[in-house]
Structure formats: structure tokens, C-alpha cells
Design a protein around this motif. Sequence first.
Motif, PDB file in Angstrom:
ATOM      1  N   GLY A 198     -36.307   0.455 -14.724  1.00  0.00           N
ATOM      2  CA  GLY A 198     -36.214   0.727 -16.153  1.00  0.00           C
ATOM      3  C   GLY A 198     -35.655   2.104 -16.437  1.00  0.00           C
ATOM      4  N   ILE A 199     -34.400   2.350 -16.015  1.00  0.00           N
ATOM      5  CA  ILE A 199     -33.804   3.679 -16.170  1.00  0.00           C
ATOM      6  C   ILE A 199     -33.742   4.090 -17.635  1.00  0.00           C
ATOM      7  CG2 ILE A 199     -31.679   5.007 -15.890  1.00  0.00           C
ATOM      8  CD1 ILE A 199     -31.115   3.429 -13.378  1.00  0.00           C
ATOM      9  N   ASP A 200     -33.296   3.195 -18.510  1.00  0.00           N
ATOM     10  CA  ASP A 200     -33.129   3.545 -19.922  1.00  0.00           C
ATOM     11  C   ASP A 200     -34.459   3.892 -20.574  1.00  0.00           C
ATOM     12  OD1 ASP A 200     -30.433   3.110 -19.642  1.00  0.00           O
ATOM     13  OD2 ASP A 200     -30.507   1.054 -20.407  1.00  0.00           O
ATOM     14  N   ALA A 201     -35.518   3.127 -20.244  1.00  0.00           N
ATOM     15  CA  ALA A 201     -36.826   3.391 -20.835  1.00  0.00           C
ATOM     16  C   ALA A 201     -37.364   4.748 -20.380  1.00  0.00           C
ATOM     17  CB  ALA A 201     -37.807   2.284 -20.456  1.00  0.00           C
ATOM     18  N   SER A 217     -27.612  12.447 -18.863  1.00  0.00           N
ATOM     19  CA  SER A 217     -26.555  12.590 -17.864  1.00  0.00           C
ATOM     20  C   SER A 217     -27.009  12.105 -16.500  1.00  0.00           C
ATOM     21  CB  SER A 217     -26.117  14.060 -17.792  1.00  0.00           C
ATOM     22  OG  SER A 217     -25.175  14.254 -16.771  1.00  0.00           O
ATOM     23  N   ILE A 218     -28.247  12.474 -16.114  1.00  0.00           N
ATOM     24  CA  ILE A 218     -28.771  12.030 -14.822  1.00  0.00           C
ATOM     25  C   ILE A 218     -28.923  10.516 -14.800  1.00  0.00           C
ATOM     26  CG2 ILE A 218     -30.792  12.105 -13.318  1.00  0.00           C
ATOM     27  CD1 ILE A 218     -31.191  15.001 -14.174  1.00  0.00           C
ATOM     28  N   ALA A 219     -29.425   9.940 -15.898  1.00  0.00           N
ATOM     29  CA  ALA A 219     -29.599   8.489 -15.959  1.00  0.00           C
ATOM     30  C   ALA A 219     -28.260   7.769 -15.839  1.00  0.00           C
ATOM     31  CB  ALA A 219     -30.299   8.107 -17.259  1.00  0.00           C
ATOM     32  N   ASP A 220     -27.232   8.287 -16.524  1.00  0.00           N
ATOM     33  CA  ASP A 220     -25.906   7.663 -16.445  1.00  0.00           C
ATOM     34  C   ASP A 220     -25.342   7.734 -15.028  1.00  0.00           C
ATOM     35  OD1 ASP A 220     -26.021   7.064 -19.117  1.00  0.00           O
ATOM     36  OD2 ASP A 220     -24.854   8.823 -19.756  1.00  0.00           O
ATOM     37  N   THR A 221     -25.573   8.884 -14.354  1.00  0.00           N
ATOM     38  CA  THR A 221     -25.075   9.036 -12.988  1.00  0.00           C
ATOM     39  C   THR A 221     -25.767   8.063 -12.041  1.00  0.00           C
ATOM     40  OG1 THR A 221     -24.637  11.389 -13.381  1.00  0.00           O
ATOM     41  CG2 THR A 221     -24.741  10.662 -11.096  1.00  0.00           C
ATOM     42  N   GLU A 252     -35.520  19.189 -25.517  1.00  0.00           N
ATOM     43  CA  GLU A 252     -34.620  20.248 -25.051  1.00  0.00           C
ATOM     44  C   GLU A 252     -33.840  19.855 -23.798  1.00  0.00           C
ATOM     45  OE1 GLU A 252     -38.715  21.019 -23.309  1.00  0.00           O
ATOM     46  OE2 GLU A 252     -37.841  20.362 -25.212  1.00  0.00           O
ATOM     47  N   ILE A 253     -34.307  18.847 -23.057  1.00  0.00           N
ATOM     48  CA  ILE A 253     -33.574  18.414 -21.863  1.00  0.00           C
ATOM     49  C   ILE A 253     -33.080  16.972 -22.020  1.00  0.00           C
ATOM     50  CG2 ILE A 253     -34.857  19.960 -20.336  1.00  0.00           C
ATOM     51  CD1 ILE A 253     -36.452  17.504 -19.389  1.00  0.00           C
ATOM     52  N   ALA A 254     -32.979  16.504 -23.264  1.00  0.00           N
ATOM     53  CA  ALA A 254     -32.540  15.125 -23.515  1.00  0.00           C
ATOM     54  C   ALA A 254     -31.137  14.882 -22.962  1.00  0.00           C
ATOM     55  CB  ALA A 254     -32.584  14.817 -25.006  1.00  0.00           C
ATOM     56  N   ASP A 255     -30.224  15.842 -23.161  1.00  0.00           N
ATOM     57  CA  ASP A 255     -28.855  15.660 -22.675  1.00  0.00           C
ATOM     58  C   ASP A 255     -28.821  15.601 -21.146  1.00  0.00           C
ATOM     59  OD1 ASP A 255     -27.951  15.657 -25.254  1.00  0.00           O
ATOM     60  OD2 ASP A 255     -27.378  17.785 -25.266  1.00  0.00           O
ATOM     61  N   THR A 256     -29.622  16.458 -20.494  1.00  0.00           N
ATOM     62  CA  THR A 256     -29.670  16.443 -19.031  1.00  0.00           C
ATOM     63  C   THR A 256     -30.236  15.127 -18.527  1.00  0.00           C
ATOM     64  OG1 THR A 256     -29.977  18.849 -18.973  1.00  0.00           O
ATOM     65  CG2 THR A 256     -30.593  17.604 -17.002  1.00  0.00           C
ATOM     66  N   ALA A 257     -31.308  14.644 -19.163  1.00  0.00           N
ATOM     67  CA  ALA A 257     -31.910  13.366 -18.762  1.00  0.00           C
ATOM     68  C   ALA A 257     -30.922  12.224 -18.925  1.00  0.00           C
ATOM     69  CB  ALA A 257     -33.169  13.102 -19.584  1.00  0.00           C
ATOM     70  N   LEU A 312     -23.182  14.423  -3.495  1.00  0.00           N
ATOM     71  CA  LEU A 312     -22.650  15.792  -3.519  1.00  0.00           C
ATOM     72  C   LEU A 312     -22.779  16.437  -4.882  1.00  0.00           C
ATOM     73  CD1 LEU A 312     -19.386  15.208  -1.417  1.00  0.00           C
ATOM     74  CD2 LEU A 312     -21.578  16.151  -0.633  1.00  0.00           C
ATOM     75  N   ILE A 313     -23.361  15.715  -5.835  1.00  0.00           N
ATOM     76  CA  ILE A 313     -23.415  16.182  -7.215  1.00  0.00           C
ATOM     77  C   ILE A 313     -24.747  16.879  -7.485  1.00  0.00           C
ATOM     78  CG2 ILE A 313     -23.268  15.485  -9.641  1.00  0.00           C
ATOM     79  CD1 ILE A 313     -21.841  12.941  -8.662  1.00  0.00           C
ATOM     80  N   PRO A 314     -24.732  18.175  -7.849  1.00  0.00           N
ATOM     81  CA  PRO A 314     -25.986  18.841  -8.243  1.00  0.00           C
ATOM     82  C   PRO A 314     -26.422  18.332  -9.616  1.00  0.00           C
ATOM     83  CG  PRO A 314     -24.141  20.348  -8.493  1.00  0.00           C
ATOM     84  CD  PRO A 314     -23.581  19.106  -7.874  1.00  0.00           C
ATOM     85  N   ILE A 315     -27.653  17.841  -9.731  1.00  0.00           N
ATOM     86  CA  ILE A 315     -28.093  17.250 -10.994  1.00  0.00           C
ATOM     87  C   ILE A 315     -29.236  18.016 -11.645  1.00  0.00           C
ATOM     88  CG2 ILE A 315     -27.352  14.931 -10.366  1.00  0.00           C
ATOM     89  CD1 ILE A 315     -30.247  14.297  -9.627  1.00  0.00           C
ATOM     90  N   ALA A 316     -29.905  18.892 -10.928  1.00  0.00           N
ATOM     91  CA  ALA A 316     -31.013  19.617 -11.527  1.00  0.00           C
ATOM     92  C   ALA A 316     -31.389  20.802 -10.639  1.00  0.00           C
ATOM     93  CB  ALA A 316     -32.229  18.716 -11.725  1.00  0.00           C
ATOM     94  N   THR A 317     -32.036  21.781 -11.275  1.00  0.00           N
ATOM     95  CA  THR A 317     -32.589  22.939 -10.559  1.00  0.00           C
ATOM     96  C   THR A 317     -34.104  22.902 -10.684  1.00  0.00           C
ATOM     97  OG1 THR A 317     -30.620  24.287 -11.018  1.00  0.00           O
ATOM     98  CG2 THR A 317     -32.633  25.444 -10.384  1.00  0.00           C
ATOM     99  N   ILE A 318     -34.777  22.991  -9.549  1.00  0.00           N
ATOM    100  CA  ILE A 318     -36.233  22.940  -9.510  1.00  0.00           C
ATOM    101  C   ILE A 318     -36.770  24.366  -9.437  1.00  0.00           C
ATOM    102  CG2 ILE A 318     -38.233  22.050  -8.268  1.00  0.00           C
ATOM    103  CD1 ILE A 318     -36.365  19.915  -7.088  1.00  0.00           C
ATOM    104  N   ALA A 319     -37.630  24.720 -10.373  1.00  0.00           N
ATOM    105  CA  ALA A 319     -38.195  26.064 -10.402  1.00  0.00           C
ATOM    106  C   ALA A 319     -39.016  26.327  -9.143  1.00  0.00           C
ATOM    107  CB  ALA A 319     -39.061  26.244 -11.658  1.00  0.00           C
ATOM    108  N   ALA A 320     -39.126  27.601  -8.786  1.00  0.00           N
ATOM    109  CA  ALA A 320     -39.931  27.985  -7.626  1.00  0.00           C
ATOM    110  C   ALA A 320     -41.375  27.541  -7.809  1.00  0.00           C
ATOM    111  CB  ALA A 320     -39.856  29.498  -7.420  1.00  0.00           C
ATOM    112  N   LEU A 321     -41.957  27.021  -6.750  1.00  0.00           N
ATOM    113  CA  LEU A 321     -43.321  26.503  -6.792  1.00  0.00           C
ATOM    114  C   LEU A 321     -44.328  27.593  -6.413  1.00  0.00           C
ATOM    115  CD1 LEU A 321     -42.606  23.082  -5.035  1.00  0.00           C
ATOM    116  CD2 LEU A 321     -42.772  23.557  -7.495  1.00  0.00           C
TER     117      LEU A 321
END
Length: 330
Positions: free
Chosen positions: A271-274, A292-296, A285-290, A321-330
Motif C-alpha cells: 500500500g505505497i499510496d496509503a 518523491s520516494i513513493a514514486d521512485t 513539511e516532508i510531503a514532497d519528499t515522501a 544509486l539514488i540518494p533518497i533521504a538523510t538519516i539524522a545522527a542517532l
Amino acid sequence: MTPMNGATGGTSARKVWILALAIAAFLALYTVAWFFGADRLKGYVRHRLSDASVAVACTGLEVRGFPFRIGVFCDAVGIDDKRTGTSASFGALRSAAQVYRPGHAVMELDGPALVRVSPDIALTADWNLMQASAVAGTVGLERASIASNGLKGTFTADMGETKLAFLARHGETHLRANGEALDAALSLDGLELTAADTVVPKADVIVDMTIADAAGWLQDGPPINAPRRTKGDIRNLRVDFGNGNSAAVSGNFAIDDEGLLSGKFQLEISGIDALRDAVAQAFPEIADTASSIADTIRGLSGGKNARVKLRANDGVLYLGLIPIATIAAL
């Protein structure tokens, strides 16, 4: 015949008296041994609490359970770790172990709980029921489990600027030493998160993983810098939103000294779209990123359900090979 019958009766009576005396002696010795052991246990607990590097307070310490159980009871529990600036307070503690199996203890802890980490991190929590069990062997604690019902609370940080409220209908945590590694399993049913005014859709969460070289955490707790300098395998990390919509990750991971994640993972989405819409609604604030990732992901998988490989390198997440997100330091 009469003298013989009298002798037989006298012998039987003596046997009954001897048996009765033996039982009475055993009960007396058992009672003395239980209370002696209870006193030693109470002294041991007091010594460990006062001698520990982390100060632990047990208000109203008592040992109860006679005759067949033995356990430690506290009216309230407090913890103060000056190394990390962490303090915590809890309600009453009740524990019990069978006298014939003292290495297996069950516990019950009352709320509310307040945990503070200086300078500005605080966690408050309460619950309807919280129970735990622990099994110790000759080398120390071997496994432990915690189960809770009606867990709710808030987490605040950054002088109150970050606030997260949480609620879970039921939760379980299971920890087990596996050689030098630590097996950990976590489940949360009906988890609800509210960040500021944003409500994250309700979900069931499952985590099943192994942390390398972490068996000692059962004895001493995780190190101060955890989860940094850890590595292991995620067998299953699943978030299920219901109605057939879920996301699951598996693979190996490593977190470096700076808290940056690296590893190779397999992502399965139903259920990618859901899921995209849920993320966009919860975090505009991250709707566009979400999106884009879903479309990819959809483009690579060809449908609403996907199974793709991901790679993390020093906190950067790649799809191929496509960078899709940056994960903050844990």
C-alpha cells in the motif's frame, strides 16, 4: 495374642510420633531457614543498592512471601545515575520467586514514572499494568521480559520545544543473551503518537533484532554512548497500519562513533499510496519528499506493493544509486 497386639500397637504409635516429630522438626528448620534467607536477602539488597555505581533507592524495603515464595517489596523506587545525569522515580515494586527456583523472579511495578536526563530531556509515563520476569543462571541474568497494558506518557526535549505524546494498548519486550550477542524483540499494539499537534496514524509495531557483543547489557545496561558503536542484524522491523498497509525492513546495520547509520536493508511495502498519504498528512513539511520516494519505489517495483533493496552509508539512504533521504545522527 493380646501381648502381641499390644506390642504391635505400641510400635505403630511410636512410628506415628517419630513421623510427627520429624515433620515438626522439618517445618521448624524450614521456617528458620526461610527467615534467615529473607534477612540475608534484605541485607544483600541494601548492600548492592548502597554499593552500586548507580544510586538506587527502595523506600520501605521488605522481604515477603513465606512460606513458599520469597520476594523484595518497595513502596517506591528511585534511580540516580550521576555519570549520565539521569534520574528516575517509580511507584511500588513487588517481586516474587519460588523458594525452589530462586533464579526465576516475577515483578510488578506501579506508575507513575518520571525520568529526567540533564539538562532538558524528560519522560513521564503511566500504565494500567506492568509486569516483568527475569531468569538468572550461574553467570548472571540470562533473559528478561516486560509486558505492559495501557501505557501512556509524554517525552519532552529542547526546553519543551520538542514534545511527543504516546499511547500503546499493549506492549512487550523480550531480551535474551545469545552467546556474546543480545537478542531483542519488541511489540507495541495500537501505538498512537502525537508530535506537537500532529497525530501519527495508529499502528502495530514489531521489532526483532540481534545486537552484537551486547549480552553484557543484561547485567550492566547499555553503555552511555548507545546506540553508537553498535552493530547487528534486524530480522524484522514492521509497522502495520491496518487495512493491508504496512512497511517492513530487514538487514544488517552498524552505527559509528558519530551516530551515523550504515548497512544493507530490504524494504517491503504494502500500500505505497496509503503510506505516502499517511506520512504527508502527519508531516506536511516532508510531503514532497515522501511523494518523491513513493514514486521512485513504485517505478522500480511496478505496483502499489514493493520489495526493494536499500543501502545506508554514513547516514545517507540510497535506493540503488539514488540518494533518497538523510538519516539524522542517532
